[in-house]
Design a protein around this motif. Structure first.
Motif, PDB file in Angstrom:
ATOM      1  N   ILE A 223     -50.475  27.250 -65.170  1.00  0.00           N
ATOM      2  CA  ILE A 223     -51.275  28.226 -64.116  1.00  0.00           C
ATOM      3  C   ILE A 223     -51.208  27.556 -63.002  1.00  0.00           C
ATOM      4  N   GLU A 224     -51.125  26.285 -62.698  1.00  0.00           N
ATOM      5  CA  GLU A 224     -50.920  25.596 -61.395  1.00  0.00           C
ATOM      6  C   GLU A 224     -49.536  26.176 -60.948  1.00  0.00           C
ATOM      7  N   LYS A 225     -48.363  26.100 -61.628  1.00  0.00           N
ATOM      8  CA  LYS A 225     -47.126  26.660 -61.564  1.00  0.00           C
ATOM      9  C   LYS A 225     -47.019  27.971 -60.927  1.00  0.00           C
ATOM     10  N   LEU A 226     -47.695  28.891 -61.871  1.00  0.00           N
ATOM     11  CA  LEU A 226     -47.972  30.208 -61.844  1.00  0.00           C
ATOM     12  C   LEU A 226     -48.420  30.574 -60.199  1.00  0.00           C
ATOM     13  N   GLU A 227     -49.719  29.742 -60.005  1.00  0.00           N
ATOM     14  CA  GLU A 227     -50.269  29.977 -58.767  1.00  0.00           C
ATOM     15  C   GLU A 227     -49.265  29.707 -57.421  1.00  0.00           C
ATOM     16  N   ALA A 228     -48.620  28.657 -57.862  1.00  0.00           N
ATOM     17  CA  ALA A 228     -47.791  28.408 -56.896  1.00  0.00           C
ATOM     18  C   ALA A 228     -46.291  28.988 -56.475  1.00  0.00           C
ATOM     19  N   GLY A 229     -46.063  29.654 -57.629  1.00  0.00           N
ATOM     20  CA  GLY A 229     -44.848  30.499 -57.753  1.00  0.00           C
ATOM     21  C   GLY A 229     -43.659  29.603 -58.264  1.00  0.00           C
ATOM     22  N   GLU A 230     -44.012  28.658 -58.998  1.00  0.00           N
ATOM     23  CA  GLU A 230     -42.983  27.669 -59.232  1.00  0.00           C
ATOM     24  C   GLU A 230     -42.477  27.864 -60.501  1.00  0.00           C
ATOM     25  N   LEU A 231     -42.493  29.039 -61.180  1.00  0.00           N
ATOM     26  CA  LEU A 231     -42.107  29.112 -62.554  1.00  0.00           C
ATOM     27  C   LEU A 231     -40.518  29.764 -62.230  1.00  0.00           C
ATOM     28  N   ASN A 232     -39.789  29.902 -63.634  1.00  0.00           N
ATOM     29  CA  ASN A 232     -38.703  30.709 -63.261  1.00  0.00           C
ATOM     30  C   ASN A 232     -38.844  32.142 -62.793  1.00  0.00           C
ATOM     31  N   ASP A 233     -38.064  32.742 -61.906  1.00  0.00           N
ATOM     32  CA  ASP A 233     -38.260  33.840 -61.259  1.00  0.00           C
ATOM     33  C   ASP A 233     -38.763  35.081 -62.365  1.00  0.00           C
ATOM     34  N   ASN A 234     -37.921  35.211 -63.205  1.00  0.00           N
ATOM     35  CA  ASN A 234     -38.322  36.358 -64.066  1.00  0.00           C
ATOM     36  C   ASN A 234     -39.475  36.099 -65.091  1.00  0.00           C
ATOM     37  N   GLU A 235     -39.654  35.014 -65.499  1.00  0.00           N
ATOM     38  CA  GLU A 235     -40.677  34.508 -66.423  1.00  0.00           C
ATOM     39  C   GLU A 235     -42.013  34.705 -65.539  1.00  0.00           C
ATOM     40  N   PHE A 236     -41.919  34.212 -64.093  1.00  0.00           N
ATOM     41  CA  PHE A 236     -42.896  34.042 -63.567  1.00  0.00           C
ATOM     42  C   PHE A 236     -43.350  35.757 -63.298  1.00  0.00           C
ATOM     43  N   LYS A 237     -42.574  36.615 -62.998  1.00  0.00           N
ATOM     44  CA  LYS A 237     -43.004  37.950 -63.021  1.00  0.00           C
ATOM     45  C   LYS A 237     -43.804  38.628 -64.168  1.00  0.00           C
ATOM     46  N   THR A 238     -43.147  38.105 -65.438  1.00  0.00           N
ATOM     47  CA  THR A 238     -43.863  38.756 -66.602  1.00  0.00           C
ATOM     48  C   THR A 238     -45.323  38.071 -66.686  1.00  0.00           C
TER      49      THR A 238
END
Length: 636
Positions: A223-238
């Motif tokens: 959730i920290e990485k999601l909040e910071a936008g640090e996930l893989n681009d497409n994984e982040f979108k989903t």
């Protein structure tokens, strides 16, 4: 509003202009890997993507065909990328004409050219004079002179200049009410065209949603990485879509001590998704999604415990066994993740969407792909769908008209209708789909006689047997009669069944549909089938310029079969039929005042009655013998 046609001008592997029609429900792009299928979806998506996304914007450096990139750089121009053509629907036409005047939408078809600087150029054909007449009459100030003056007004400034030429308050105040129609924010030559496009068309142009396997949800989401936008681009979108669907603010999770409320929201969302998922996921219906939010702690240099990360763990339970989402089948993960992504746009009730699916269900078993086809068919009631595939199980043989083939050539990717495609590798999924369907219903031999339907198969088989018993010419035994399911499908069957190991002859009713005839003429012109291998029933009747199989019988003979099959009608005699018409089917329909009777029933009656040659007029037997002699000779 529906997408009707796509014209890819210059994009990645498309270096020559490629045009294809788009179906109102589902369009399928079939081709080998690297043929350009994905590029076609991308180009469409970049014309009007559903959310702000740099990945779905045209980029001259990355997207323009590489071999031509230097030339376009030297020219210092912004090239066009793609043209999309739409049709305005009845509801929107009514809305526009209610405000601007009946008849102003003189042509419902319009096109948008999208350029490499992500701007749009519209090609429209509206009748702004209708607007002038409508509005001035409504204001009670209509006049021929005023109409001519308004025709050249294309801005508020010009409108005010015109108003300044009048002193009558009726004119000045009335014309002032037209001001909003001439704001011309985009500085077009015709302000009314600009108003219609900006106010009515642009808000209603469908948005595109693209989805491929790379959008799959990860099993564990930081959730920290999601909040910071640090996930893989497409994984982040989903992953972001999942939290938005559950209406959960990730900042609140990071501050919370208990996660029960958040998990309840996630499970409520999962229940909504699962209801739809298990309508179509029949492989294993005993699955449940389980959400857990974990705190990952570590000790600092002083031995104090601190929370360093919050993780959403997505697990799937089956019969008491829990596995992480990534350890379930890729097919299940695709389906579940797609529904998360798709639900995001379902919540938007104000927009139309076109779904672009790249290799949907690639990892699904064949039977699960059949379930996916049902799912897509249901979705197509509300969304246009364009998807790519090379799986025969993602192609319905009943809807081959939906297929467009994509082939990589020396001059770039090419898109064509399935019946025009000649590349055997590209055709393979279509041939496999068709072959699978045929194999479930009949055998295909090396020698195939294509006919329209099952009734043709029954009649020809029965009459061949009667002639054989009379030691007269009958249909040779090594020929298989293949009903294609309708005259309009014959051309597709010829195209897909062609090959050095198969011999094909057609025996058809006379064409009444110009499109069907045009397709057949095209196959003959391209030497896919020889013209002599296509025979029509009128070829065997000197008295007919159009004929169906039923006309090979004498009228009296066919009426005997018809009357025996249709006991609910009073027996029809030949004298009761219209002598000005040759075709017996049309004569019977006209006599009964019905659009069409079931041709299968008289054909089936022929087999039920177990008749021999004595039942028929000698002319009938002679006609059928003539047919079989000709067909046999074509297989020699």
């Amino acid at each position: 509003m529906k997408l009707k046609k796509v014209e890819i001008l210059k994009y990645k592997s498309f270096s020559t202009t490629q045009t294809f029609q788009v179906e109102d429900d589902i369009t399928i792009l079939v081709g080998m890997n690297e043929s350009g299928k994905t590029s076609a979806l991308e180009a469409m998506g970049k014309t009007n993507y559903f959310q702000e996304d740099e990945e779905f914007k045209f980029n001259l450096t990355h997207d323009y065909p590489r071999r031509e990139k230097k030339a376009i750089d030297k020219a210092q121009t912004i090239p066009d990328a793609i043209v999309t053509t739409y049709e305005i629907d009845d509801e929107l036409v009514e809305k526009i004409e209610k405000q601007l005047g009946a008849g102003i939408i003189s042509n419902r078809i319009f096109s948008i050219t999208t350029t490499y600087d992500n701007k749009s150029k519209y090609a429209i054909n509206f009748d702004s004079r209708k607007f002038i007449d409508f509005k001035t009459k409504a204001l009670g100030i209509a006049s021929a002179a005023l109409t001519e003056k308004l025709k050249v007004v294309n801005s508020v400034e010009k409108l005010n200049e015109l108003i300044g030429t009048y002193s009558d308050e009726k004119y000045t105040q009335g014309l002032k009410t037209l001001e909003k129609y001439y704001s011309n924010a985009w500085k077009w030559p015709d302000a009314i065209d600009e108003y219609i496009v900006r106010t009515f068309l642009v808000p209603n142009i469908p948005k595109y949603l693209y989805y491929d396997e790379y959008y799959a949800l990860p099993s564990r989401i930081s959730i920290e990485k999601l909040e910071a936008g640090e996930l893989n681009d497409n994984e982040f979108k989903t992953a972001k879509a999942l939290f938005e669907l559950a209406d959960i603010n990730t900042e609140e999770i990071l501050k919370a001590d208990s996660f029960e409320d958040f998990i309840a929201e996630l499970e409520a969302t999962e229940a909504i998704i699962s209801d739809e998922l298990f309508k179509y996921w029949q492989t294993n219906t005993n699955l449940n999604i389980d959400f857990q939010i974990d705190k990952i702690a570590s000790k600092d240099q002083y031995g104090n415990t601190q929370i360093v990360e919050h993780v959403l763990d997505i697990r799937v339970k089956s019969k008491g066994v829990s596995l992480s989402l990534k350890n379930r089948s890729k097919g299940f993960n695709w389906f579940f993740s797609f529904l998360v992504w798709f639900k995001k746009i379902q919540e938007d009730k104000d927009s139309k969407y076109i779904l672009l699916l790249d290799e949907p269900g690639l990892n699904l078993h064949a039977s699960a792909q059949a379930d996916l086809l049902k799912f897509l068919a249901d979705l197509s009631a509300n969304y246009q769908i364009i998807y790519t595939t090379h799986s025969p199980f993602m192609i319905s043989s009943e809807n081959l008209n939906r297929v467009r083939t994509v082939l990589e050539t020396d001059s770039g990717s090419q898109i064509s209708d399935s019946i025009q495609e000649k590349d055997p590798n590209t055709l393979f999924p279509l041939q496999a789909a068709l072959g699978y369907d045929i194999a479930q219903n009949l055998y295909v031999s090396k020698k195939n006689l294509l006919v329209e339907g099952v009734s043709d198969l029954i009649i020809l088989t029965a009459m061949s047997s009667i002639l054989e018993a009379e030691k007269r010419t009958y249909l040779r035994s090594d020929v298989t009669i293949v009903p294609t399911g309708g005259l309009e499908k014959v051309a597709t069957f010829i195209s897909l069944l062609r090959g050095s190991s198969l011999e094909t002859v057609c025996l058809l009713d006379s064409y009444t549909d110009p499109k069907g005839k045009a397709k057949m003429d095209s196959l003959i012109a391209e030497k896919i089938i020889h013209g002599k291998k296509v025979r029509f029933f009128h070829d065997f009747l000197d008295t007919h310029d159009k004929a169906d199989l039923e006309d090979i019988f004498t009228k009296n003979d066919y009426l005997k079969l018809f009357n025996a099959a249709y006991t609910e009608y009073t027996d029809i005699s030949e004298a009761a039929l219209n002598p000005a018409i040759n075709q017996i089917i049309i004569q019977i329909n006209q006599h009964l005042s019905i659009p069409r009777f079931n041709h299968y029933r008289p054909a089936n009656q022929l087999t039920k009655m177990a008749v021999d040659a004595s039942f028929f007029d000698p002319q009938t037997l002679e006609n059928f013998e003539k047919v079989f002699q000709e067909i046999n000779s074509l297989f020699d």
